[in-house]
Design an enzyme around this catalytic site. Structure first.
Site, mmCIF file in Angstrom:
data_model
loop_
_atom_site.group_PDB
_atom_site.id
_atom_site.type_symbol
_atom_site.label_atom_id
_atom_site.label_comp_id
_atom_site.label_asym_id
_atom_site.label_seq_id
_atom_site.Cartn_x
_atom_site.Cartn_y
_atom_site.Cartn_z
ATOM 1 N N LYS A 30 -1.865 2.436 -4.478
ATOM 2 C CA LYS A 30 -2.280 2.097 -5.843
ATOM 3 C C LYS A 30 -3.336 0.993 -5.947
ATOM 4 O O LYS A 30 -3.968 0.852 -7.005
ATOM 5 C CB LYS A 30 -1.044 1.665 -6.660
ATOM 6 C CG LYS A 30 -0.085 2.787 -6.945
ATOM 7 C CD LYS A 30 -0.626 3.722 -8.016
ATOM 8 C CE LYS A 30 0.049 5.067 -8.039
ATOM 9 N NZ LYS A 30 -0.731 6.182 -7.521
ATOM 10 N N PRO A 73 0.792 -1.242 0.000
ATOM 11 C CA PRO A 73 0.000 0.000 0.000
ATOM 12 C C PRO A 73 0.820 1.285 0.000
ATOM 13 O O PRO A 73 0.257 2.380 -0.043
ATOM 14 C CB PRO A 73 -0.836 -0.121 1.287
ATOM 15 C CG PRO A 73 -0.140 -1.117 2.129
ATOM 16 C CD PRO A 73 0.604 -2.033 1.232
ATOM 17 N N TYR A 87 2.649 9.035 -8.339
ATOM 18 C CA TYR A 87 1.781 9.069 -7.163
ATOM 19 C C TYR A 87 0.374 9.539 -7.517
ATOM 20 O O TYR A 87 -0.623 8.987 -7.041
ATOM 21 C CB TYR A 87 2.398 9.995 -6.091
ATOM 22 C CG TYR A 87 1.795 9.795 -4.724
ATOM 23 C CD1 TYR A 87 2.287 8.825 -3.862
ATOM 24 C CD2 TYR A 87 0.719 10.568 -4.300
ATOM 25 C CE1 TYR A 87 1.724 8.622 -2.607
ATOM 26 C CE2 TYR A 87 0.147 10.380 -3.050
ATOM 27 C CZ TYR A 87 0.660 9.406 -2.211
ATOM 28 O OH TYR A 87 0.097 9.212 -0.967
HETATM 29 C C1 LIG Z 1 -6.101 -5.254 4.823
HETATM 30 C C2 LIG Z 1 -5.946 -4.433 3.575
HETATM 31 C C3 LIG Z 1 -5.565 -3.099 3.667
HETATM 32 C C4 LIG Z 1 -5.402 -2.338 2.512
HETATM 33 N N1 LIG Z 1 -4.987 -1.042 2.626
HETATM 34 C C5 LIG Z 1 -4.815 -0.321 1.515
HETATM 35 C C6 LIG Z 1 -4.381 1.010 1.585
HETATM 36 O O1 LIG Z 1 -4.161 1.550 2.663
HETATM 37 N N2 LIG Z 1 -4.199 1.693 0.416
HETATM 38 C C7 LIG Z 1 -4.435 1.101 -0.818
HETATM 39 O O2 LIG Z 1 -4.295 1.736 -1.867
HETATM 40 N N3 LIG Z 1 -4.851 -0.148 -0.896
HETATM 41 C C8 LIG Z 1 -5.047 -0.865 0.224
HETATM 42 N N4 LIG Z 1 -5.467 -2.120 0.128
HETATM 43 C C9 LIG Z 1 -5.736 -2.617 -1.205
HETATM 44 C C10 LIG Z 1 -7.119 -2.229 -1.672
HETATM 45 O O3 LIG Z 1 -8.017 -2.253 -0.602
HETATM 46 C C11 LIG Z 1 -7.497 -3.222 -2.757
HETATM 47 O O4 LIG Z 1 -6.589 -3.052 -3.824
HETATM 48 C C12 LIG Z 1 -8.920 -3.075 -3.243
HETATM 49 O O5 LIG Z 1 -9.824 -3.496 -2.253
HETATM 50 C C13 LIG Z 1 -9.112 -3.924 -4.511
HETATM 51 O O6 LIG Z 1 -10.460 -4.009 -4.833
HETATM 52 P P1 LIG Z 1 -11.033 -5.339 -5.485
HETATM 53 O O7 LIG Z 1 -12.463 -5.048 -5.749
HETATM 54 O O8 LIG Z 1 -10.165 -5.758 -6.590
HETATM 55 O O9 LIG Z 1 -10.882 -6.466 -4.384
HETATM 56 P P2 LIG Z 1 -11.592 -6.612 -2.965
HETATM 57 O O10 LIG Z 1 -11.795 -5.289 -2.333
HETATM 58 O O11 LIG Z 1 -10.811 -7.641 -2.228
HETATM 59 O O12 LIG Z 1 -13.033 -7.184 -3.299
HETATM 60 C C14 LIG Z 1 -13.231 -8.515 -3.714
HETATM 61 C C15 LIG Z 1 -14.632 -8.940 -3.320
HETATM 62 O O13 LIG Z 1 -14.852 -10.264 -3.791
HETATM 63 C C16 LIG Z 1 -15.483 -11.016 -2.775
HETATM 64 N N5 LIG Z 1 -15.169 -12.417 -2.976
HETATM 65 C C17 LIG Z 1 -14.005 -13.056 -2.745
HETATM 66 N N6 LIG Z 1 -14.103 -14.354 -3.058
HETATM 67 C C18 LIG Z 1 -15.363 -14.547 -3.504
HETATM 68 C C19 LIG Z 1 -16.053 -15.688 -3.971
HETATM 69 N N7 LIG Z 1 -15.470 -16.889 -4.043
HETATM 70 N N8 LIG Z 1 -17.341 -15.537 -4.354
HETATM 71 C C20 LIG Z 1 -17.958 -14.316 -4.291
HETATM 72 N N9 LIG Z 1 -17.329 -13.197 -3.844
HETATM 73 C C21 LIG Z 1 -16.042 -13.318 -3.459
HETATM 74 C C22 LIG Z 1 -14.918 -10.456 -1.479
HETATM 75 O O14 LIG Z 1 -15.751 -10.717 -0.362
HETATM 76 C C23 LIG Z 1 -14.826 -8.971 -1.811
HETATM 77 O O15 LIG Z 1 -15.995 -8.278 -1.457
HETATM 78 C C24 LIG Z 1 -5.637 -2.902 1.252
HETATM 79 C C25 LIG Z 1 -6.040 -4.237 1.163
HETATM 80 C C26 LIG Z 1 -6.186 -5.010 2.297
HETATM 81 C C27 LIG Z 1 -6.603 -6.454 2.173
#
Ligand SMILES: Cc1cc2nc3c(=O)[nH]c(=O)nc-3n(C[C@H](O)[C@H](O)[C@H](O)COP(=O)(O)OP(=O)(O)OC[C@H]3O[C@@H](n4cnc5c(N)ncnc54)[C@H](O)[C@@H]3O)c2cc1C
Length: 405
Positions: A312, A308, A400
């Site tokens: 990004k 993080p 950034y």
């Molecule tokens: C603990 C943590 C802290 C973070 N902190 C930061 C930060 O400070 N700054 C930053 O830029 N980024 C941060 N990130 C990264 C950022 O949050 C992610 O890049 C972002 O959430 C990506 O979005 P996404 O929709 O791709 O994935 P996600 O947000 O992970 O969403 C995926 C979704 O799919 C669902 N899912 C998973 N498996 C299944 C399944 N089998 N069937 C149905 N649904 C499913 C999950 O429940 C979830 O709701 C952090 C990530 C984590 C884990």
């Protein structure tokens, strides 16, 4: 008004549903993709394994690039971000007891916005609800099937009953631990990974931020970051050993450690208070290639993870959703597969640059157990260079605020 689907419209309450795009995951990638597709008149259903409240309760990212805010505007979900988000023109790098400002706006003309992932998610969920599009929460055993054929489908179990969605395409937006990437068989997929030898201990507190802008601190005791969610809610992080547990970090210990890693002025003005959330996150760089497997696409954390440090992760999820939605619009509107054929290449070109930037920021700012004193001195030389050379400052700022997409 959205265009009528050539196939049967999606319906709920029956065992077989039909839609154009079945989206797995209601995180930022899935919700934004769903809204972009809706804007382009493309039917879609989202399957999410958790409840909406659970998804909304996850405290994660908090910094949006202008391009991400633009996408929220495009789908009609940006109003609250403009009202409540905090626009930042710069960041501060702290090292050697002093702080040095990187003025992003003067070097790139762009800014970033502080607006929590929880708020982005809520705004997208509300927009989807208003549009009347289906999201199935608490969908168990979601399984993408036959995506290497012309008739992909997804099955899931809801309240003990198995359902099937027949679709044209599957979008795997289900995060790092999701089922979509795991459903791809070798050797169709290549992965690249680095796990960093430390984690981030983060707390959220109802306290005013220590500074108007983010402070990234390189310190002999380890990295620290002062960020925020609003002018009365702060988010702070300290680098910690990977095997630490939050029970070892009562609030007093956290605040004491944070103060030690900040410059004197920041340490003196830090307002402390009880934590309302506390967690330890590992740091990882990960990319899966390609991001398309027949009629299934990966987007967001399902395909890549960045530490993080460069803020990004959420922004990459947004740019993937944009590329994929444009490609699917081209497919339906222009009857052309050029966009979907190029999706993986286009998305990965931006992903790898963000992976590089996040790795570089992480390398420059953290204490590494294996690089010794020479590593620490090289970091200080790099920080001195980055904060004194206009070219280097511009390079940091350009990455950034987010590369164009
Ligand atoms: C603990 C943590 C802290 C973070 N902190 C930061 C930060 O400070 N700054 C930053 O830029 N980024 C941060 N990130 C990264 C950022 O949050 C992610 O890049 C972002 O959430 C990506 O979005 P996404 O929709 O791709 O994935 P996600 O947000 O992970 O969403 C995926 C979704 O799919 C669902 N899912 C998973 N498996 C299944 C399944 N089998 N069937 C149905 N649904 C499913 C999950 O429940 C979830 O709701 C952090 C990530 C984590 C884990």
């Amino acid at each position: 008004m959205r265009e009528p689907d050539a196939r049967e419209p999606a319906t709920t309450g029956e065992q077989v549903l039909r839609t154009k795009v079945a989206i797995i995951g209601a995180g930022p990638a899935g919700l934004l993709l769903g809204q972009l597709l809706r804007t382009y008149g493309i039917d879609n259903i989202i399957l999410e394994r958790h409840t909406a409240d659970y998804v909304l309760g996850r405290i994660r990212a908090g910094l949006l690039e202008e391009g991400t805010v633009g996408l929220l505007d495009e789908v009609g979900a940006g109003a609250r971000a403009h009202h409540e988000g905090l626009v930042h023109d710069g960041i501060e790098l702290a090292f050697g007891g002093n702080r040095h400002r990187i003025d992003m706006k003067s070097s790139t003309g762009k800014t970033v916005m502080i607006y929590g992932q929880t708020e982005v998610t809520l705004d997208l969920m509300n927009a989807r609800k208003a549009a009347g599009f289906t999201t199935v929460y608490e969908a168990d055993d979601v399984t993408p099937l036959d995506f290497e054929t012309e008739q992909p489908r997804v099955t899931y179990v809801k309240d003990g009953t198995t359902h099937e969605i027949a679709c044209d395409f599957i979008a795997g937006c289900d995060g790092f631990h999701g089922i979509s990437r795991a459903s791809v068989r070798l050797p169709a997929i290549d992965t690249f990974e680095r796990v960093y030898p430390f984690g981030w201990l983060g707390i959220l507190s109802e306290t005013p931020p220590v500074s108007n802008e983010l402070i990234y601190s390189n310190h002999a005791r380890g990295f620290a970051l002062c960020t925020m969610r609003s002018m009365h809610r702060s988010r702070y992080y300290v680098q910690c050993p990977l095997d630490d547990h939050i029970d070892q970090w009562p609030d007093d210990r956290f605040w004491d450690e944070l103060k030690r890693r900040l410059d004197q002025k920041a340490a003196d003005s830090l307002v402390t208070g009880p934590s309302i959330e506390k967690s330890i996150a590992p740091l990882r760089s990960f990319v899966a290639e390609p991001m398309r497997f027949g009629r299934m696409f990966l987007a967001g954390d399902a395909a890549h993870i960045v530490p993080p440090t460069g803020a990004k992760g959420l922004n990459l999820a947004a740019s993937d959703a944009h590329y994929l939605a444009c490609a699917l619009r081209e497919y339906y509107d222009e009857k052309s597969s050029a966009g979907i054929d190029d999706y993986s290449r286009k998305a990965l070109a931006r992903v790898w640059k963000a992976v590089r930037f996040s790795w570089w920021m992480t390398s420059m700012l953290h204490k590494f157990p294996d690089t010794g004193t020479i590593g620490a001195r090289i970091q200080l030389a790099e920080l001195d260079y980055v904060t004194s050379s206009k070219a280097a400052m511009t390079s940091l700022a350009e990455n950034y605020v987010g590369l164009p997409f």
